[in-house]
Each structure stands twice: as structure tokens, then as C-alpha cells.
Design a protein around this motif. Structure first.
Motif, short mmCIF file in Angstrom:
data_model
loop_
_atom_site.label_atom_id
_atom_site.label_comp_id
_atom_site.label_asym_id
_atom_site.label_seq_id
_atom_site.Cartn_x
_atom_site.Cartn_y
_atom_site.Cartn_z
N LEU A 51 0.93 -1.12 0.05
CA LEU A 51 -0.09 0.05 0.01
C LEU A 51 1.04 1.20 -0.17
N PRO A 52 1.35 1.80 -1.13
CA PRO A 52 2.24 2.97 -1.31
C PRO A 52 1.30 4.25 -0.90
N ILE A 53 1.70 4.85 -0.01
CA ILE A 53 0.75 5.86 0.40
C ILE A 53 1.52 6.94 0.92
N ASN A 58 -5.90 10.52 1.23
CA ASN A 58 -7.32 10.07 1.86
C ASN A 58 -7.37 8.38 1.57
N ILE A 59 -7.79 7.90 3.15
CA ILE A 59 -7.96 6.49 2.91
C ILE A 59 -9.34 6.05 3.63
N GLU A 60 -9.95 5.05 3.67
CA GLU A 60 -10.97 4.51 4.33
C GLU A 60 -10.56 3.49 4.99
N VAL A 61 -10.78 3.29 6.20
CA VAL A 61 -10.46 2.43 7.18
C VAL A 61 -11.69 1.54 7.80
N CYS A 62 -11.57 0.31 7.66
CA CYS A 62 -12.75 -0.63 8.26
C CYS A 62 -11.88 -1.52 8.92
N VAL A 63 -12.75 -1.80 10.28
CA VAL A 63 -12.13 -2.96 11.20
C VAL A 63 -13.60 -3.75 11.12
N ALA A 64 -13.14 -4.91 11.08
CA ALA A 64 -14.33 -6.00 10.78
C ALA A 64 -13.93 -7.19 11.61
N SER A 65 -15.04 -7.99 12.12
CA SER A 65 -14.93 -9.26 12.63
C SER A 65 -14.84 -10.36 11.73
N THR A 66 -15.44 -10.10 10.68
CA THR A 66 -15.13 -11.25 9.56
C THR A 66 -15.16 -11.04 8.38
N LEU A 67 -14.57 -11.26 7.13
CA LEU A 67 -14.83 -11.03 5.73
C LEU A 67 -15.89 -11.27 5.05
N SER A 68 -16.80 -12.34 5.71
CA SER A 68 -17.98 -12.76 4.96
C SER A 68 -19.02 -11.49 5.19
N LEU A 69 -19.71 -11.36 3.91
CA LEU A 69 -20.54 -10.18 3.72
C LEU A 69 -21.79 -10.35 4.56
N TYR A 94 -11.51 -3.30 -0.99
CA TYR A 94 -10.49 -2.70 -0.33
C TYR A 94 -8.85 -3.29 -1.00
N ASP A 95 -8.06 -2.42 -0.70
CA ASP A 95 -6.74 -2.37 -1.21
C ASP A 95 -5.78 -3.17 -0.62
N TYR A 96 -5.98 -3.14 0.82
CA TYR A 96 -4.98 -3.66 1.87
C TYR A 96 -5.79 -4.32 3.04
N VAL A 97 -5.63 -5.57 3.02
CA VAL A 97 -6.44 -6.32 4.09
C VAL A 97 -5.46 -7.21 4.90
N CYS A 98 -5.55 -7.16 6.21
CA CYS A 98 -4.67 -7.93 6.92
C CYS A 98 -5.61 -8.29 8.27
N HIS A 99 -5.15 -9.38 8.91
CA HIS A 99 -5.60 -10.08 10.04
C HIS A 99 -5.00 -9.86 11.18
N SER A 141 -10.28 -10.97 17.60
CA SER A 141 -9.58 -11.36 16.31
C SER A 141 -10.51 -10.19 15.26
N VAL A 142 -9.55 -9.39 14.55
CA VAL A 142 -10.23 -8.53 13.66
C VAL A 142 -9.56 -8.37 12.33
N TYR A 143 -10.21 -7.85 11.32
CA TYR A 143 -9.57 -7.78 9.97
C TYR A 143 -9.46 -6.08 9.73
N LEU A 144 -8.28 -5.72 9.33
CA LEU A 144 -8.29 -4.30 8.91
C LEU A 144 -8.26 -4.33 7.57
N CYS A 145 -9.24 -3.28 7.02
CA CYS A 145 -9.23 -3.30 5.53
C CYS A 145 -8.97 -1.61 5.14
N ILE A 146 -8.31 -1.36 4.22
CA ILE A 146 -8.09 0.08 3.89
C ILE A 146 -8.31 0.17 2.44
N LYS A 147 -8.78 1.18 1.94
CA LYS A 147 -8.78 1.63 0.45
C LYS A 147 -8.26 2.83 0.35
N THR A 148 -7.76 3.47 -0.71
CA THR A 148 -7.28 4.70 -1.16
C THR A 148 -8.26 5.28 -2.04
#
Length: 148
Positions: A51-53, A58-69, A94-99, A141-148
Motif C-alpha cells: 500500500l504505497p501511501i 485520503n484512506i477509508e479504514v474498516c475494522v471487521a470481525s469477519t470478511l463474510s458479507l 479494499y486495497d489492503y487487508v490484514c488479520h 480477532s479482527v480484519y483491517l481493511c484499507i482503501k485509497t
């Protein structure tokens, strides 16, 4: 903001990058960011190859408990296998996802604020803001999701 059909989203907010410290490591940097409403501060280590930044981005940050919609748990399969089989997931947007793991909560500097700490394989995150926004992050346990 969060899609109303996705109960898995615990926190979602736009931020502007205010600083980037790339001195210690070749492929990792510590970002400092502030939410668009100026109420929440983010410090986050990221892999800059993935994630070159830069400051002022500007970024959108999301923290989720699962990746299932549908908000269902990923327990029956490994988190890296969630997207296999052609099933759409939260990660697709999202562009960048980690657990990782939320490992610490503490009172923030101002009244009615919290500071949440999480680790994503050694890349750390500290999120400080209104307790009403950050209380849902009281999970392991969480997932961090970021999009630019």
C-alpha cells in the motif's frame, strides 16, 4: 460508511494521512492520520510495498470481525481461504487487508475517549477516539481493511 447488511463491520471511517515515518524499515512505515471529523487519531504500521501511501492522501479504514458479507464467522475455514471458491467478501472492496488481534484497551487522553491497540503480524495499530465509536472493537480477532 458501513453497509447495513454487513454486521461484521465494527468500525469504518475516512482518514487523511498527516505523517509517514519510513526511517526504521525498508518496506514498512508508521502512518499518522486524523479522521475527517477530527475526532479520531490513527497510528498504523503498514507494508509500503503493498500500500504505497503518502501524507495528505485520503484512506477509508474498516475494522471487521469477519470478511463474510453476511457477517457469519470464518471459523470453519482459514481466514486466507475465505475468498476461495468465487464467493465475494468484504476484502474485495479494499486495497489492503490484514488479520490481527486487539490486545489492549485504555482510556484516552480526553474524557469519554478510548485508545485501542491491535497487532497485525507485528504491524501495530493505535486508534484513539470517542468511546461510542471504538467500543465495538472489544473483540479478539479482527480484519483491517484499507482503501485509497
Amino acid at each position: 460508511m458501513a453497509d447495513s447488511t454487513n454486521d461484521a463491520v465494527l468500525y469504518e471511517e475516512p482518514f487523511v494521512i498527516t505523517a509517514k515515518d519510513h526511517k526504521k524499515y525498508d518496506r514498512a512505515a508508521r502512518l499518522t492520520a486524523i479522521s475527517h471529523d477530527n475526532l479520531t487519531k490513527l497510528e498504523l504500521d503498514i507494508n509500503t510495498e503493498l500500500l504505497p501511501i503518502s501524507p495528505d492522501d485520503n484512506i477509508e479504514v474498516c475494522v471487521a470481525s469477519t470478511l463474510s458479507l453476511d457477517g457469519s464467522a470464518d471459523e470453519e475455514r482459514g481466514w486466507r481461504d475465505v475468498a476461495k471458491g468465487g464467493i465475494q467478501t468484504l476484502a474485495d472492496g479494499y486495497d489492503y487487508v490484514c488479520h490481527g488481534k486487539v490486545y489492549k484497551f485504555e482510556d484516552g487522553k480526553a474524557a469519554k475517549t478510548l485508545k485501542v491497540y491491535a497487532s497485525f503480524g507485528g504491524l501495530l495499530m493505535a486508534l484513539e477516539g470517542p468511546d461510542a465509536k471504538l467500543t465495538p472493537l472489544r473483540v479478539d480477532s479482527v480484519y483491517l481493511c484499507i482503501k485509497t
